[in-house]
Scaffold this motif. Structure first.
Motif, PDB file in Angstrom:
ATOM      1  N   ASP A 215      10.843 -14.201 -18.713  1.00  0.00           N
ATOM      2  CA  ASP A 215      11.123 -13.366 -19.881  1.00  0.00           C
ATOM      3  C   ASP A 215       9.998 -13.547 -20.905  1.00  0.00           C
ATOM      4  OD1 ASP A 215      12.412 -11.700 -21.673  1.00  0.00           O
ATOM      5  OD2 ASP A 215      14.112 -13.053 -22.042  1.00  0.00           O
ATOM      6  N   ASP A 216       9.976 -12.677 -21.902  1.00  0.00           N
ATOM      7  CA  ASP A 216       8.994 -12.767 -22.980  1.00  0.00           C
ATOM      8  C   ASP A 216       9.552 -13.632 -24.102  1.00  0.00           C
ATOM      9  OD1 ASP A 216       6.986 -12.420 -24.797  1.00  0.00           O
ATOM     10  OD2 ASP A 216       7.235 -10.258 -25.029  1.00  0.00           O
ATOM     11  N   SER A 217       8.958 -14.776 -24.331  1.00  0.00           N
ATOM     12  CA  SER A 217       9.470 -15.688 -25.363  1.00  0.00           C
ATOM     13  C   SER A 217       9.355 -15.099 -26.762  1.00  0.00           C
ATOM     14  CB  SER A 217       8.721 -17.019 -25.313  1.00  0.00           C
ATOM     15  OG  SER A 217       7.336 -16.841 -25.573  1.00  0.00           O
ATOM     16  N   GLU A 218       8.474 -14.107 -26.949  1.00  0.00           N
ATOM     17  CA  GLU A 218       8.294 -13.503 -28.260  1.00  0.00           C
ATOM     18  C   GLU A 218       9.283 -12.371 -28.514  1.00  0.00           C
ATOM     19  OE1 GLU A 218       4.147 -12.536 -27.948  1.00  0.00           O
ATOM     20  OE2 GLU A 218       3.553 -14.473 -28.798  1.00  0.00           O
ATOM     21  N   SER A 219       9.969 -11.930 -27.473  1.00  0.00           N
ATOM     22  CA  SER A 219      10.991 -10.891 -27.629  1.00  0.00           C
ATOM     23  C   SER A 219      11.986 -10.990 -26.468  1.00  0.00           C
ATOM     24  CB  SER A 219      10.348  -9.502 -27.648  1.00  0.00           C
ATOM     25  OG  SER A 219      11.344  -8.491 -27.827  1.00  0.00           O
ATOM     26  N   PRO A 220      12.746 -12.076 -26.417  1.00  0.00           N
ATOM     27  CA  PRO A 220      13.613 -12.313 -25.258  1.00  0.00           C
ATOM     28  C   PRO A 220      14.758 -11.309 -25.166  1.00  0.00           C
ATOM     29  CG  PRO A 220      14.021 -13.936 -26.983  1.00  0.00           C
ATOM     30  CD  PRO A 220      12.821 -13.155 -27.416  1.00  0.00           C
ATOM     31  N   GLN A 221      15.124 -11.010 -23.929  1.00  0.00           N
ATOM     32  CA  GLN A 221      16.243 -10.106 -23.648  1.00  0.00           C
ATOM     33  C   GLN A 221      17.140 -10.776 -22.610  1.00  0.00           C
ATOM     34  OE1 GLN A 221      16.918  -7.317 -25.211  1.00  0.00           O
ATOM     35  NE2 GLN A 221      15.030  -7.208 -26.415  1.00  0.00           N
ATOM     36  N   PRO A 222      17.947 -11.745 -23.018  1.00  0.00           N
ATOM     37  CA  PRO A 222      18.700 -12.547 -22.046  1.00  0.00           C
ATOM     38  C   PRO A 222      19.697 -11.750 -21.215  1.00  0.00           C
ATOM     39  CG  PRO A 222      19.361 -13.049 -24.300  1.00  0.00           C
ATOM     40  CD  PRO A 222      18.124 -12.228 -24.398  1.00  0.00           C
ATOM     41  N   ALA A 223      20.395 -10.791 -21.815  1.00  0.00           N
ATOM     42  CA  ALA A 223      21.377 -10.010 -21.049  1.00  0.00           C
ATOM     43  C   ALA A 223      20.679  -9.169 -19.982  1.00  0.00           C
ATOM     44  CB  ALA A 223      22.192  -9.120 -21.988  1.00  0.00           C
ATOM     45  N   PHE A 224      19.541  -8.613 -20.324  1.00  0.00           N
ATOM     46  CA  PHE A 224      18.746  -7.848 -19.362  1.00  0.00           C
ATOM     47  C   PHE A 224      18.308  -8.727 -18.197  1.00  0.00           C
ATOM     48  CE2 PHE A 224      14.159  -6.941 -18.369  1.00  0.00           C
ATOM     49  CZ  PHE A 224      14.365  -5.851 -17.544  1.00  0.00           C
ATOM     50  N   GLN A 225      17.786  -9.910 -18.498  1.00  0.00           N
ATOM     51  CA  GLN A 225      17.328 -10.802 -17.435  1.00  0.00           C
ATOM     52  C   GLN A 225      18.478 -11.190 -16.508  1.00  0.00           C
ATOM     53  OE1 GLN A 225      14.036 -11.300 -17.285  1.00  0.00           O
ATOM     54  NE2 GLN A 225      13.582 -10.476 -19.314  1.00  0.00           N
ATOM     55  N   GLN A 226      19.644 -11.468 -17.072  1.00  0.00           N
ATOM     56  CA  GLN A 226      20.778 -11.871 -16.236  1.00  0.00           C
ATOM     57  C   GLN A 226      21.288 -10.730 -15.375  1.00  0.00           C
ATOM     58  OE1 GLN A 226      22.094 -14.984 -15.540  1.00  0.00           O
ATOM     59  NE2 GLN A 226      20.136 -15.474 -16.537  1.00  0.00           N
ATOM     60  N   ALA A 227      21.177  -9.494 -15.867  1.00  0.00           N
ATOM     61  CA  ALA A 227      21.568  -8.344 -15.049  1.00  0.00           C
ATOM     62  C   ALA A 227      20.682  -8.259 -13.807  1.00  0.00           C
ATOM     63  CB  ALA A 227      21.468  -7.061 -15.868  1.00  0.00           C
ATOM     64  N   ARG A 255      20.255 -19.200 -16.307  1.00  0.00           N
ATOM     65  CA  ARG A 255      20.176 -19.341 -14.854  1.00  0.00           C
ATOM     66  C   ARG A 255      19.087 -18.447 -14.276  1.00  0.00           C
ATOM     67  NH1 ARG A 255      23.177 -16.998 -10.465  1.00  0.00           N
ATOM     68  NH2 ARG A 255      23.144 -18.396  -8.666  1.00  0.00           N
ATOM     69  N   GLY A 256      18.079 -19.101 -13.654  1.00  0.00           N
ATOM     70  CA  GLY A 256      17.010 -18.361 -13.003  1.00  0.00           C
ATOM     71  C   GLY A 256      16.006 -17.728 -13.952  1.00  0.00           C
ATOM     72  N   VAL A 257      15.950 -18.168 -15.198  1.00  0.00           N
ATOM     73  CA  VAL A 257      15.067 -17.520 -16.182  1.00  0.00           C
ATOM     74  C   VAL A 257      14.288 -18.573 -16.968  1.00  0.00           C
ATOM     75  CG1 VAL A 257      14.910 -15.968 -18.172  1.00  0.00           C
ATOM     76  CG2 VAL A 257      16.683 -15.586 -16.436  1.00  0.00           C
ATOM     77  N   ILE A 258      12.969 -18.382 -17.049  1.00  0.00           N
ATOM     78  CA  ILE A 258      12.123 -19.131 -17.966  1.00  0.00           C
ATOM     79  C   ILE A 258      11.436 -18.130 -18.879  1.00  0.00           C
ATOM     80  CG2 ILE A 258      11.778 -21.034 -16.353  1.00  0.00           C
ATOM     81  CD1 ILE A 258       8.986 -19.906 -15.757  1.00  0.00           C
ATOM     82  N   GLN A 259      10.675 -18.625 -19.845  1.00  0.00           N
ATOM     83  CA  GLN A 259      10.015 -17.733 -20.800  1.00  0.00           C
ATOM     84  C   GLN A 259       8.550 -18.127 -20.974  1.00  0.00           C
ATOM     85  OE1 GLN A 259      12.264 -18.115 -24.434  1.00  0.00           O
ATOM     86  NE2 GLN A 259      13.888 -16.742 -23.749  1.00  0.00           N
ATOM     87  N   TYR A 260       7.697 -17.107 -21.124  1.00  0.00           N
ATOM     88  CA  TYR A 260       6.298 -17.280 -21.510  1.00  0.00           C
ATOM     89  C   TYR A 260       6.002 -16.306 -22.649  1.00  0.00           C
ATOM     90  CZ  TYR A 260       4.956 -19.717 -17.113  1.00  0.00           C
ATOM     91  OH  TYR A 260       4.816 -20.605 -16.062  1.00  0.00           O
ATOM     92  N   PRO A 261       5.029 -16.618 -23.502  1.00  0.00           N
ATOM     93  CA  PRO A 261       4.534 -15.610 -24.454  1.00  0.00           C
ATOM     94  C   PRO A 261       3.585 -14.656 -23.713  1.00  0.00           C
ATOM     95  CG  PRO A 261       3.348 -17.673 -24.764  1.00  0.00           C
ATOM     96  CD  PRO A 261       4.387 -17.928 -23.695  1.00  0.00           C
ATOM     97  N   LEU A 262       4.112 -13.557 -23.242  1.00  0.00           N
ATOM     98  CA  LEU A 262       3.416 -12.716 -22.277  1.00  0.00           C
ATOM     99  C   LEU A 262       2.064 -12.212 -22.783  1.00  0.00           C
ATOM    100  CD1 LEU A 262       6.438 -10.618 -20.956  1.00  0.00           C
ATOM    101  CD2 LEU A 262       5.483 -12.730 -20.001  1.00  0.00           C
ATOM    102  N   LYS A 263       2.066 -11.640 -23.970  1.00  0.00           N
ATOM    103  CA  LYS A 263       0.824 -11.067 -24.492  1.00  0.00           C
ATOM    104  C   LYS A 263      -0.187 -12.149 -24.813  1.00  0.00           C
ATOM    105  CE  LYS A 263      -0.919  -7.658 -27.771  1.00  0.00           C
ATOM    106  NZ  LYS A 263      -0.563  -6.706 -28.853  1.00  0.00           N
ATOM    107  N   LYS A 264       0.264 -13.229 -25.411  1.00  0.00           N
ATOM    108  CA  LYS A 264      -0.628 -14.321 -25.803  1.00  0.00           C
ATOM    109  C   LYS A 264      -1.358 -14.901 -24.604  1.00  0.00           C
ATOM    110  CE  LYS A 264      -0.606 -18.804 -28.173  1.00  0.00           C
ATOM    111  NZ  LYS A 264       0.256 -19.808 -28.865  1.00  0.00           N
TER     112      LYS A 264
END
Length: 314
Positions: A215-227, A255-264
């Protein structure tokens, strides 16, 4: 599970970053194992009667390497593109060795893209790094990682070409899903090569057994990722956290999700303003998954991502 190499990487001097000579030696060791033309371009040609296909760039790596070719970069769009519809971007093969990213993207187009055509504009770049696809490598011939190179004046032609393609729809994108794999060779070859290239010590890690998302740590969308995770779990297993509560050194935030600052970090999934972004990571070396399952997992992820984004459009 991969084991870290016991010996230093065979190119360069430990602790000293590579120069031109080391990069040339590395390039001389690369072998073309498979054909982009036969395995990717031929599939795209079969899709041409049903979709709009365009060449958005060309990599002239035959000027660098005697047995390389000139690689056309291809994108696929649905017919009847309508400006009023949101854009969905699907990318694969940014790391060319990550096979299911390429063939999962193509399989999605063949099996599912037409059912979304009336609701979104689909833009699919199934193999961003064709030389690396042929050589089963993470880098391009200049020993540059395209998936750390999505920024202005990029040194990676693969990345620069994709950014030019996406620029007109960058701010209209609803979703960008970037299809990847985490393989045993990450630990046995590509991470040691990275450490050697940069003159840094190699720290052994682990390869997660299963599918996960970034996921994008600068704009996380947890419900989307879990779907997406829930849809993929019907196809293949989800990677558990390790004993430190991490996956590849990053904290597991769900569950099954980590985060990175994608653009950075200059990652492909950060090239648009889409509210929904994710990077898939399939584990093709698992004893519990086949190549067909890996492709199907990528397809399931794309469909679930589009379905969620349309139902929760921002």
């Amino acid at each position: 599970m991969a084991k870290a190499p016991a010996e230093p990487y065979p190119i360069g001097t430990p602790g000293t970053p590579w120069g031109d000579a080391e990069r040339a030696e590395w390039l001389s060791r690369q072998i073309h194992h498979r054909s982009y033309e036969q395995e990717v371009l031929s599939v795209i040609e079969r899709l041409r009667p049903r979709f709009d296909v365009e060449e958005y760039g060309r990599l002239a790596y035959d000027q660098i390497e005697s047995d390389a070719g000139s690689y056309p970069l291809m994108a696929i769009r649905n017919r009847d593109w309508r400006e009023a519809l949101p854009v969905v971007l699907v990318t694969g093969g940014v790391h060319g060795y990550e096979t299911s990213g390429v063939h999962g993207a193509l399989q999605f187009v063949d099996q599912h893209a037409e059912k979304y055509a009336s609701r979104v504009n689909l833009l699919v770049a199934p193999c961003v790094s064709p030389w690396a696809y042929e050589c089963i490598n993470r880098w391009n011939p200049n020993a540059i990682d395209p998936n750390r190179s999505f920024y202005a004046d990029s040194p990676a032609e693969e990345s620069a070409a994709l950014m030019r393609l996406v620029a007109p729809v960058r701010d209209r994108a609803l979703l960008h899903i970037d299809l990847h794999e985490t393989t045993d060779t990450d630990e046995t070859e590509f991470r040691p090569a990275l450490a050697a290239r940069d003159g840094k010590p190699f720290t052994p890690g682990g390869i997660p057994d299963g599918f996960y998302l970034v996921d994008d740590s600068e704009s996380p969308q947890p419900a989307f990722q879990q779907a997406v995770i829930e849809a993929v779990e019907r196809v293949t297993h989800i990677a558990p956290a390790d004993e430190n509560g991490e996956i590849i050194g990053s904290p597991v935030v769900a569950r099954g999700v980590i985060q990175y600052p994608l653009k950075k970090l200059g990652l492909c999934a950060g090239i648009t303003s889409a509210p929904y972004k994710t990077t898939t990571e399939v584990y093709p070396d698992s004893a519990r998954a086949t190549s067909e399952q890996c492709n199907a997992a990528q397809v399931a992820a794309v469909c679930a991502a589009i379905d969620y984004a349309l139902a929760n459009r921002k």
